[in-house]
Design a protein around this motif. Structure first.
Motif, mmCIF file in Angstrom:
data_model
loop_
_atom_site.group_PDB
_atom_site.id
_atom_site.type_symbol
_atom_site.label_atom_id
_atom_site.label_comp_id
_atom_site.label_asym_id
_atom_site.label_seq_id
_atom_site.Cartn_x
_atom_site.Cartn_y
_atom_site.Cartn_z
ATOM 1 N N ARG A 138 0.829 -1.213 0.000
ATOM 2 C CA ARG A 138 0.000 0.000 0.000
ATOM 3 C C ARG A 138 0.855 1.251 0.000
ATOM 4 N NH1 ARG A 138 -3.473 -1.002 4.861
ATOM 5 N NH2 ARG A 138 -3.112 -3.188 4.603
ATOM 6 N N ARG A 139 1.940 1.247 0.796
ATOM 7 C CA ARG A 139 2.847 2.393 0.835
ATOM 8 C C ARG A 139 3.440 2.658 -0.540
ATOM 9 N NH1 ARG A 139 5.885 0.842 5.994
ATOM 10 N NH2 ARG A 139 4.434 1.536 7.537
ATOM 11 N N ARG A 140 3.904 1.587 -1.164
ATOM 12 C CA ARG A 140 4.496 1.721 -2.505
ATOM 13 C C ARG A 140 3.481 2.248 -3.505
ATOM 14 N NH1 ARG A 140 7.544 -3.981 -2.481
ATOM 15 N NH2 ARG A 140 9.240 -3.407 -1.085
ATOM 16 N N ALA A 141 2.250 1.712 -3.449
ATOM 17 C CA ALA A 141 1.211 2.153 -4.376
ATOM 18 C C ALA A 141 0.880 3.625 -4.162
ATOM 19 C CB ALA A 141 -0.037 1.291 -4.202
ATOM 20 N N GLU A 142 0.833 4.058 -2.923
ATOM 21 C CA GLU A 142 0.548 5.475 -2.620
ATOM 22 C C GLU A 142 1.708 6.360 -3.037
ATOM 23 O OE1 GLU A 142 -0.484 5.680 1.495
ATOM 24 O OE2 GLU A 142 -2.344 4.544 1.203
ATOM 25 N N TYR A 143 2.916 5.863 -2.922
ATOM 26 C CA TYR A 143 4.103 6.645 -3.270
ATOM 27 C C TYR A 143 4.188 6.852 -4.781
ATOM 28 C CZ TYR A 143 8.978 8.075 -3.545
ATOM 29 O OH TYR A 143 10.138 8.751 -3.786
ATOM 30 N N VAL A 144 3.758 5.841 -5.532
ATOM 31 C CA VAL A 144 3.800 5.917 -6.997
ATOM 32 C C VAL A 144 2.790 6.926 -7.520
ATOM 33 C CG1 VAL A 144 3.381 4.578 -9.111
ATOM 34 C CG2 VAL A 144 4.654 3.566 -7.227
ATOM 35 N N ARG A 145 1.673 7.088 -6.824
ATOM 36 C CA ARG A 145 0.613 8.009 -7.284
ATOM 37 C C ARG A 145 1.088 9.394 -7.354
ATOM 38 N NH1 ARG A 145 -4.463 6.053 -3.749
ATOM 39 N NH2 ARG A 145 -4.206 3.878 -4.175
#
Length: 145
Positions: A138-145
């Motif tokens: 989830r952290r990675r997905a939010e960081y990519v956004r």
């Protein structure tokens, strides 16, 4: 390290470093301890011996050992507190039967057996790893956004 005679029983002193205890308490538990004197919390702690005071030959001073809390988990729910209290009572009953309440002995052989019921409802190591993996995703997905 000095050798203890068969009749010597060292006095155990608690080291003043209490970081593990403090870190395991919630904000509400800390406030409760301060605001309501006499509050009781149940915890699982691990002690590690850190230093000793030997006694010189001919000295009339009892040996001492300092222990430090090196691991601590405080019960955060009534269910956990009740389970720890029940485990404590079971261990105490075992010491009564073993006759070790007033003497140094090996202590309970399997104190963890008393906690099997409550640990069955807690997350396993695998579930914790899976949770950490999902949080990281989830952290990675939010960081990519």
């Amino acid at each position: 390290m000095p050798k203890l005679g068969p009749a010597d029983v060292p006095e155990v002193k608690l080291d003043s470093a209490a970081a593990f205890i403090e870190n395991s308490l919630s904000r509400e538990q800390r406030r409760g301890l301060f605001e309501k004197p006499g509050t009781t919390l149940y915890a699982i702690v691990a002690f590690t011996s850190k230093s000793y005071t030997g006694h010189a030959e001919g000295e009339d001073k009892d040996p001492q050992v300092k222990v430090r809390v090196t691991e601590c988990e405080v019960a955060r729910s009534d269910e956990d507190a009740a389970a720890l209290a029940a485990a404590k009572r079971a261990m105490w009953r075992g010491r009564q039967i073993d006759g070790t309440l007033d003497e140094v002995g090996e202590g309970p052989q399997r104190p963890d057996d008393a906690l099997l019921d409550v640990t069955a409802s807690k997350p396993t190591e695998g579930e914790l790893k899976e949770h950490k993996r999902r949080v990281e995703e989830r952290r990675r997905a939010e960081y990519v956004r």
